[in-house]
Design an enzyme around this catalytic site. Structure first.
Site, short mmCIF file in Angstrom:
data_model
loop_
_atom_site.label_atom_id
_atom_site.label_comp_id
_atom_site.label_asym_id
_atom_site.label_seq_id
_atom_site.Cartn_x
_atom_site.Cartn_y
_atom_site.Cartn_z
N GLY A 139 0.83 -1.20 0.00
CA GLY A 139 0.00 0.00 0.00
C GLY A 139 0.86 1.25 0.00
N GLN A 199 3.04 10.01 0.88
CA GLN A 199 4.38 9.41 1.01
C GLN A 199 5.30 9.76 -0.16
OE1 GLN A 199 2.42 5.43 1.86
NE2 GLN A 199 4.35 5.22 2.96
N CYS A 254 5.65 0.13 7.12
CA CYS A 254 5.34 1.29 6.29
C CYS A 254 6.57 1.60 5.44
CB CYS A 254 5.00 2.49 7.17
SG CYS A 254 4.63 3.99 6.25
N LEU A 255 6.34 1.87 4.16
CA LEU A 255 7.47 2.20 3.29
C LEU A 255 8.18 3.47 3.74
CD1 LEU A 255 5.90 1.26 -0.15
CD2 LEU A 255 7.82 0.13 1.01
N HIS A 258 -4.61 2.22 7.39
CA HIS A 258 -3.22 2.71 7.47
C HIS A 258 -2.98 3.81 6.42
CE1 HIS A 258 1.29 1.87 7.82
NE2 HIS A 258 1.21 2.56 6.70
N GLU A 259 -3.43 3.54 5.18
CA GLU A 259 -3.19 4.50 4.09
C GLU A 259 -4.07 5.74 4.26
OE1 GLU A 259 -0.63 3.91 2.58
OE2 GLU A 259 -0.42 1.76 2.91
N HIS A 263 -2.42 8.17 6.47
CA HIS A 263 -1.40 9.00 5.80
C HIS A 263 -2.02 10.27 5.23
CE1 HIS A 263 2.33 6.71 5.96
NE2 HIS A 263 1.76 5.61 5.46
C1 QAP Z 1 0.89 -0.72 5.01
O1 QAP Z 1 3.03 -1.09 4.09
C2 QAP Z 1 0.64 -1.99 5.80
O2 QAP Z 1 9.73 -1.71 6.53
C3 QAP Z 1 1.68 -0.92 3.74
O3 QAP Z 1 11.70 -2.39 4.86
C4 QAP Z 1 1.67 -2.82 6.21
O4 QAP Z 1 3.66 -1.86 2.11
C5 QAP Z 1 -0.63 -2.34 6.13
C6 QAP Z 1 7.75 -2.29 3.53
C7 QAP Z 1 1.43 -3.98 6.92
C8 QAP Z 1 -0.88 -3.51 6.84
C9 QAP Z 1 0.13 -4.34 7.24
C10 QAP Z 1 8.08 -1.98 4.83
C11 QAP Z 1 8.76 -2.65 2.65
C12 QAP Z 1 6.36 -2.22 3.05
C13 QAP Z 1 9.40 -2.02 5.26
C14 QAP Z 1 3.97 -1.58 3.24
C15 QAP Z 1 10.40 -2.37 4.37
C16 QAP Z 1 10.08 -2.70 3.07
C17 QAP Z 1 5.33 -1.72 3.78
CO CO Z 2 2.55 3.70 5.48
#
Ligand code: QAP
Ligand code: CO
Length: 168
Positions: free
Chosen positions: A46, A51, A92-93, A134-135, A138
């Site tokens: 997501g 972001q 989170c990215l 979550h999004e 943001h």
């Molecule tokens: C939000 O997050 C989310 O730390 C989206 O090193 C995440 O795509 C919602 C990511 C989990 C629900 C559950 C994170 C990639 C990606 C990192 C993401 C990383 C590389 C996170």
């Molecule tokens: Co995020």
């Protein structure tokens, strides 16, 4: 299509409140396409426009294994949320390398438009419900670490700032 740079916590621009999209034009579709490419390249499930330093109400999500089920939410609004809540480990990215438990409503109903302006309503549960919430946070300028204790927030901030200094 382009992979856009992703803002990293604690960048203050992550706390900007996004404005509604008012034109469903080619520039919106370019943003959606660039956000999708940025999310898939990361890889992530997501991404919110906030972001990538674009402060408009746009989200892309793809929770499929096959990474071919892009979901686009423009001007998303929460219609309802369940009283039952669930804890999920979130990342989170914009907060790379950190994963922490966050409790949220288990099911949500969301109304949004796609990149062509077509309105839809979606009922989500499980990972999709977590991701949508979550999004949408943001877009309000809220990062998931703000649900954690002050101590955890402080540690995450310090580690990411140290990485930024070492990378400079
Ligand atoms: C939000 O997050 C989310 O730390 C989206 O090193 C995440 O795509 C919602 C990511 C989990 C629900 C559950 C994170 C990639 C990606 C990192 C993401 C990383 C590389 C996170
Ligand atoms: Co995020």
């Amino acid at each position: 299509m382009a992979v856009l740079p992703i803002l990293r916590f604690p960048d203050q621009r992550l706390h900007t409140v996004a404005k509604p999209v008012d034109a469903f034009d080619d520039s919106l579709r370019r943003l959606v396409s660039d956000m999708a490419e940025t999310m898939y390249a990361a890889p992530g499930i997501g991404l919110a426009a906030t972001q990538v330093d674009a402060h408009v109400r746009v989200i892309v999500i793809d929770i499929s294994e096959t990474k071919d089920q892009l979901q686009v939410f423009v001007n998303p609004e929460l219609v309802s949320a369940s009283d039952d809540r669930k804890v999920c480990e979130e990342g989170c990215l914009s907060v790379p390398g950190f994963y922490e438990n966050v409790e949220r409503p288990d099911r949500v109903r969301v109304r949004a438009r796609d990149e062509h302006g077509q309105e839809f309503t979606l009922e989500a549960e499980g990972l999709l419900a977590v991701c949508i919430q979550h999004e949408m946070d943001h877009l309000k300028g809220r990062v998931f670490v703000q649900y954690l204790s002050r101590l955890k927030q402080y540690r995450i901030r310090a580690k990411l700032l140290k990485q930024d200094r070492e990378a400079a």
